[in-house]
Design a protein around this motif. Sequence first.
Motif, PDB file in Angstrom:
ATOM      1  N   SER A   1      53.473 -18.863  -0.044  1.00  4.38           N
ATOM      2  CA  SER A   1      54.679 -19.688   0.036  1.00  4.38           C
ATOM      3  C   SER A   1      54.395 -21.096   0.537  1.00  4.38           C
ATOM      4  N   ASN A   2      53.134 -21.379   0.870  1.00  4.19           N
ATOM      5  CA  ASN A   2      52.754 -22.684   1.413  1.00  4.19           C
ATOM      6  C   ASN A   2      51.490 -23.186   0.735  1.00  4.19           C
ATOM      7  N   SER A   3      51.238 -24.467   0.885  1.00  4.17           N
ATOM      8  CA  SER A   3      50.009 -25.066   0.367  1.00  4.17           C
ATOM      9  C   SER A   3      49.164 -25.536   1.546  1.00  4.17           C
ATOM     10  N   PHE A   4      47.853 -25.356   1.423  1.00  2.00           N
ATOM     11  CA  PHE A   4      46.919 -25.765   2.463  1.00  2.00           C
ATOM     12  C   PHE A   4      45.805 -26.592   1.828  1.00  2.00           C
ATOM     13  N   ASP A   5      45.095 -27.327   2.672  1.00  2.00           N
ATOM     14  CA  ASP A   5      44.029 -28.201   2.191  1.00  2.00           C
ATOM     15  C   ASP A   5      42.647 -27.580   2.329  1.00  2.00           C
ATOM     16  N   TYR A   6      42.419 -26.853   3.425  1.00  2.00           N
ATOM     17  CA  TYR A   6      41.067 -26.393   3.749  1.00  2.00           C
ATOM     18  C   TYR A   6      41.031 -24.903   4.071  1.00  2.00           C
ATOM     19  N   PHE A   7      39.918 -24.279   3.678  1.00  2.00           N
ATOM     20  CA  PHE A   7      39.537 -22.994   4.244  1.00  2.00           C
ATOM     21  C   PHE A   7      38.609 -23.299   5.413  1.00  2.00           C
ATOM     22  N   VAL A   8      38.935 -22.766   6.585  1.00  2.00           N
ATOM     23  CA  VAL A   8      38.196 -23.148   7.795  1.00  2.00           C
ATOM     24  C   VAL A   8      37.599 -21.928   8.477  1.00  2.00           C
ATOM     25  N   THR A   9      36.502 -22.172   9.179  1.00  2.00           N
ATOM     26  CA  THR A   9      35.909 -21.196  10.094  1.00  2.00           C
ATOM     27  C   THR A   9      35.715 -21.891  11.429  1.00  2.00           C
ATOM     28  N   LEU A  10      36.254 -21.301  12.480  1.00  2.00           N
ATOM     29  CA  LEU A  10      36.149 -21.854  13.829  1.00  2.00           C
ATOM     30  C   LEU A  10      35.359 -20.886  14.700  1.00  2.00           C
ATOM     31  N   THR A  11      34.259 -21.363  15.262  1.00  2.00           N
ATOM     32  CA  THR A  11      33.475 -20.534  16.175  1.00  2.00           C
ATOM     33  C   THR A  11      33.652 -21.042  17.597  1.00  2.00           C
ATOM     34  N   LEU A  12      33.196 -20.236  18.545  1.00  2.00           N
ATOM     35  CA  LEU A  12      33.371 -20.542  19.964  1.00  2.00           C
ATOM     36  C   LEU A  12      32.009 -20.684  20.618  1.00  2.00           C
ATOM     37  N   ALA A  13      31.795 -21.816  21.305  1.00  2.00           N
ATOM     38  CA  ALA A  13      30.520 -22.081  21.965  1.00  2.00           C
ATOM     39  C   ALA A  13      30.512 -21.461  23.360  1.00  2.00           C
ATOM     40  N   PRO A  14      29.424 -20.787  23.745  1.00  2.00           N
ATOM     41  CA  PRO A  14      29.380 -20.130  25.057  1.00  2.00           C
ATOM     42  C   PRO A  14      29.479 -21.094  26.233  1.00  2.00           C
ATOM     43  N   ASP A  15      29.107 -22.376  26.023  1.00  2.00           N
ATOM     44  CA  ASP A  15      29.221 -23.331  27.124  1.00  2.00           C
ATOM     45  C   ASP A  15      30.622 -23.941  27.221  1.00  2.00           C
ATOM     46  N   GLN A  16      31.508 -23.591  26.275  1.00  2.00           N
ATOM     47  CA  GLN A  16      32.872 -24.102  26.279  1.00  2.00           C
ATOM     48  C   GLN A  16      33.901 -23.049  26.668  1.00  2.00           C
ATOM     49  N   ILE A  17      33.597 -21.782  26.346  1.00  2.00           N
ATOM     50  CA  ILE A  17      34.591 -20.729  26.537  1.00  2.00           C
ATOM     51  C   ILE A  17      33.885 -19.381  26.512  1.00  2.00           C
ATOM     52  N   ASP A  18      34.471 -18.402  27.166  1.00  2.00           N
ATOM     53  CA  ASP A  18      33.936 -17.040  27.119  1.00  2.00           C
ATOM     54  C   ASP A  18      34.329 -16.425  25.773  1.00  2.00           C
ATOM     55  N   ARG A  19      33.365 -16.317  24.891  1.00  2.00           N
ATOM     56  CA  ARG A  19      33.632 -15.856  23.528  1.00  2.00           C
ATOM     57  C   ARG A  19      33.997 -14.382  23.456  1.00  2.00           C
ATOM     58  N   TYR A  20      33.872 -13.668  24.564  1.00  2.00           N
ATOM     59  CA  TYR A  20      34.110 -12.228  24.580  1.00  2.00           C
ATOM     60  C   TYR A  20      35.423 -11.850  25.268  1.00  2.00           C
ATOM     61  N   ASP A  21      36.138 -12.822  25.769  1.00  2.00           N
ATOM     62  CA  ASP A  21      37.364 -12.583  26.523  1.00  2.00           C
ATOM     63  C   ASP A  21      38.575 -12.986  25.680  1.00  2.00           C
ATOM     64  N   PRO A  22      39.229 -12.029  25.023  1.00  2.00           N
ATOM     65  CA  PRO A  22      40.343 -12.375  24.135  1.00  2.00           C
ATOM     66  C   PRO A  22      41.469 -13.139  24.831  1.00  2.00           C
ATOM     67  N   LYS A  23      41.787 -12.769  26.078  1.00  2.00           N
ATOM     68  CA  LYS A  23      42.887 -13.450  26.771  1.00  2.00           C
ATOM     69  C   LYS A  23      42.557 -14.918  27.025  1.00  2.00           C
ATOM     70  N   GLN A  24      41.336 -15.188  27.500  1.00  2.00           N
ATOM     71  CA  GLN A  24      40.949 -16.573  27.736  1.00  2.00           C
ATOM     72  C   GLN A  24      40.895 -17.352  26.425  1.00  2.00           C
ATOM     73  N   ILE A  25      40.371 -16.705  25.387  1.00  2.00           N
ATOM     74  CA  ILE A  25      40.270 -17.365  24.083  1.00  2.00           C
ATOM     75  C   ILE A  25      41.646 -17.784  23.600  1.00  2.00           C
ATOM     76  N   MET A  26      42.608 -16.849  23.615  1.00  2.00           N
ATOM     77  CA  MET A  26      43.904 -17.167  23.037  1.00  2.00           C
ATOM     78  C   MET A  26      44.708 -18.122  23.910  1.00  2.00           C
ATOM     79  N   ARG A  27      44.516 -18.116  25.211  1.00  2.00           N
ATOM     80  CA  ARG A  27      45.160 -19.150  26.043  1.00  2.00           C
ATOM     81  C   ARG A  27      44.695 -20.536  25.616  1.00  2.00           C
ATOM     82  N   SER A  28      43.388 -20.672  25.457  1.00  2.00           N
ATOM     83  CA  SER A  28      42.831 -21.977  25.098  1.00  2.00           C
ATOM     84  C   SER A  28      43.145 -22.357  23.662  1.00  2.00           C
ATOM     85  N   VAL A  29      42.974 -21.409  22.742  1.00  2.00           N
ATOM     86  CA  VAL A  29      43.194 -21.705  21.323  1.00  2.00           C
ATOM     87  C   VAL A  29      44.670 -21.981  21.051  1.00  2.00           C
TER      88      VAL A  29
END
Length: 260
Positions: free
Chosen positions: A81-109
Amino acid sequence: MSKDISTIGGNAIIYSYPNGDTDIVCAASKWLKAPGWEVAAAHEVQQPRPKGRKADKRAEGDDALRSMRRARAKLRRLALSNSFDYFVTLTLAPDQIDRYDPKQIMRSVNRWLDNMVRRSGLRYILVPEQHKDGAWHFHGFFAGDGLKAVDSGIRWDGREVYNLPQWGYGFSTAQRLYGEYSAAVAYVCKYIGKQQGQRPMGRWYYSGGALAEPMKEYATLEYRELARELNAIVVLKGHGTIITDGSQSYRNVTGNPGMA
């Protein structure tokens, strides 16, 4: 003012998309109700549930599978139902965020996504996926007038790969969408349920920005006539799946509620 009860609901929902395509979700009997209406009964009827620990676990598994299938269908309808420009992949750097903690990830994201929606007009759909080592990343679609994409100098199949400098939590790639859009939508939808039927981070997918909802209308259709009119095979999924070509119909008598 009276309202014909046949217009309140039906046995089918017809979804219409901007490209002219339609999806028809049809049931064997009339059970769908338009928003704001419910069936009034003298007594509420509760369907009996299986008893016992094994039955409870089986019921939980069946519910999870139904939830996953519904999420895939809902995501597909939203994306179409919508149009988009890009297919994206976003990764998480260990020095920026705890990549294994879903709660911390989603607060930040979520904070980042909200800022991008307000400041850059971002429209997005994102599906989380877990690496084999337990770390998380995201796939999905982006669009927005204020979204910045910088050529990375990398080419995949001869097409530019971009980085998203506004993404501050790790590495990013973005490719402009091309070819059949519905195929790209199907590719993103397949990420739902890759975690063995478990709902990652509490949600199957994330979406936001000025997204259009699918256009839908309720109808009463006879599924055998529908098959004849479309010259198609109609499959009514459920624990007793029905398949018909309009002239002959077959019912699966070996199914279970988890297949519904």
